[in-house]
Design an enzyme around this catalytic site. Sequence first.
Site, PDB file in Angstrom:
ATOM      1  N   TYR A  56       0.855  -1.182   0.000  1.00  0.00           N
ATOM      2  CA  TYR A  56       0.000   0.000   0.000  1.00  0.00           C
ATOM      3  C   TYR A  56       0.894   1.236   0.000  1.00  0.00           C
ATOM      4  O   TYR A  56       1.482   1.600   1.026  1.00  0.00           O
ATOM      5  CB  TYR A  56      -0.901   0.034   1.237  1.00  0.00           C
ATOM      6  CG  TYR A  56      -1.951  -1.055   1.325  1.00  0.00           C
ATOM      7  CD1 TYR A  56      -2.286  -1.828   0.221  1.00  0.00           C
ATOM      8  CD2 TYR A  56      -2.617  -1.303   2.516  1.00  0.00           C
ATOM      9  CE1 TYR A  56      -3.247  -2.818   0.310  1.00  0.00           C
ATOM     10  CE2 TYR A  56      -3.591  -2.285   2.608  1.00  0.00           C
ATOM     11  CZ  TYR A  56      -3.897  -3.040   1.508  1.00  0.00           C
ATOM     12  OH  TYR A  56      -4.863  -4.016   1.600  1.00  0.00           O
ATOM     13  N   LEU A 206     -18.501  -1.730   2.315  1.00  0.00           N
ATOM     14  CA  LEU A 206     -19.270  -0.685   1.617  1.00  0.00           C
ATOM     15  C   LEU A 206     -18.972  -0.722   0.117  1.00  0.00           C
ATOM     16  O   LEU A 206     -19.252   0.234  -0.598  1.00  0.00           O
ATOM     17  CB  LEU A 206     -18.950   0.701   2.192  1.00  0.00           C
ATOM     18  CG  LEU A 206     -19.327   0.895   3.663  1.00  0.00           C
ATOM     19  CD1 LEU A 206     -18.926   2.294   4.136  1.00  0.00           C
ATOM     20  CD2 LEU A 206     -20.821   0.669   3.876  1.00  0.00           C
ATOM     21  N   ARG A 208     -16.251  -0.477  -1.551  1.00  0.00           N
ATOM     22  CA  ARG A 208     -15.358   0.629  -1.925  1.00  0.00           C
ATOM     23  C   ARG A 208     -16.105   1.944  -2.089  1.00  0.00           C
ATOM     24  O   ARG A 208     -15.811   2.746  -2.968  1.00  0.00           O
ATOM     25  CB  ARG A 208     -14.598   0.274  -3.199  1.00  0.00           C
ATOM     26  CG  ARG A 208     -13.692  -0.935  -2.995  1.00  0.00           C
ATOM     27  CD  ARG A 208     -13.206  -1.527  -4.290  1.00  0.00           C
ATOM     28  NE  ARG A 208     -12.419  -2.717  -4.008  1.00  0.00           N
ATOM     29  CZ  ARG A 208     -12.934  -3.914  -3.745  1.00  0.00           C
ATOM     30  NH1 ARG A 208     -14.242  -4.074  -3.749  1.00  0.00           N
ATOM     31  NH2 ARG A 208     -12.160  -4.949  -3.465  1.00  0.00           N
ATOM     32  N   GLY A 209     -17.085   2.138  -1.240  1.00  0.00           N
ATOM     33  CA  GLY A 209     -17.842   3.385  -1.243  1.00  0.00           C
ATOM     34  C   GLY A 209     -19.097   3.341  -2.081  1.00  0.00           C
ATOM     35  O   GLY A 209     -19.950   4.234  -1.982  1.00  0.00           O
ATOM     36  N   SER A 212     -22.024   3.205   0.162  1.00  0.00           N
ATOM     37  CA  SER A 212     -21.833   4.041   1.352  1.00  0.00           C
ATOM     38  C   SER A 212     -22.936   5.081   1.499  1.00  0.00           C
ATOM     39  O   SER A 212     -23.108   5.667   2.566  1.00  0.00           O
ATOM     40  CB  SER A 212     -20.489   4.761   1.285  1.00  0.00           C
ATOM     41  OG  SER A 212     -20.486   5.715   0.223  1.00  0.00           O
ATOM     42  N   GLY A 213     -23.653   5.335   0.387  1.00  0.00           N
ATOM     43  CA  GLY A 213     -24.627   6.411   0.392  1.00  0.00           C
ATOM     44  C   GLY A 213     -24.029   7.741   0.008  1.00  0.00           C
ATOM     45  O   GLY A 213     -24.738   8.746  -0.097  1.00  0.00           O
TER      46      GLY A 213
END
Length: 331
Positions: A56, A206, A208-209, A212-213
Amino acid sequence: MINRKLGATGPVVSALGLGCMGMSDFYGASDRAESIATIHAALDAGVTLLDTGDFYGMGHNEMLIAEALRGRPRDKVILSVKFGAQRDPAGNWIGFDARPSAVKTALAYSLKRLGTDYVDIYRPSRLDPTTPIEDTVGAIGDMVKAGYVRHIGLSELGAETIRRAAAVHPIADLQIEYSLISRGIEDSVLPACRALGIGVTAYGVLSRGLISGHWSRERGSEGDFRASSPRFQGQNLERNLGLVDAIRTIAEGKGVTVAQIAIAWVLSRGDDIAPLVGARRRDRLAESLGALTATLTADDLALLERAVPKDAAAGARYSEAQMAHLDSERR
């Protein structure tokens, strides 16, 4: 903070862990000071599990965590580290190496970057097609005996490979994607883990978003791999955001956010599952932590099942090339 034990032999960890990847890579630009403040906020809230990988940001994420943990009691944190992915200076993926010698070399560098003399959970991030899993796990086992590693974990492996690994050394947990729209592990992987007493740390809760909303229809920023991810493309994105709208209706009826009900759903799947949330900011972390008090009833779960049935998502969770490297996806 609610705590959960990772499998029969693993450590006790916070029910929610913090995935730190996005603070260094893959999701576009991030703010170093805010990242460190988010890690501090997580620790102060009782989060004990921090997840990272040596690839990373090519070591950046481990050094970031080391900076954030400076002055904090080492024994209050569970560090989960992945290794094996090979990248060139431009960040391109160039292979995977989990040979015994590579295991020990990668660990030596991670210990140095993290500023610690042991890693709590050490795991190959993918299956090395040229190295038997028994050899990889055996090498990590050597590091357990030497005191450099406390527990062995796995990542994105299929049921048969998990069984082979567990025959060599006790396995604490399997790290794998699991969410309302990624439920493939329910077929064979999760039953195998439970039969063997292996916990699950669920990433991508989620997606990767996506669920997530907070995701909208515009493309991700520069350096954000979601710009080319199948689930974020064209008609796939339109269909998937329709699923999010259905989740939002249920969430609003309970007075919680989309992200909170999605995380609560993963929490509800069993006490042997610890979701990882990839919050990069304190406000997103606070929202995620709210999922711990979002209790889902049987009726709530039934509503979610009807709104987002298994395999409802459009598009694969990775590109075709990346999916080919997932032992967990082989049938």
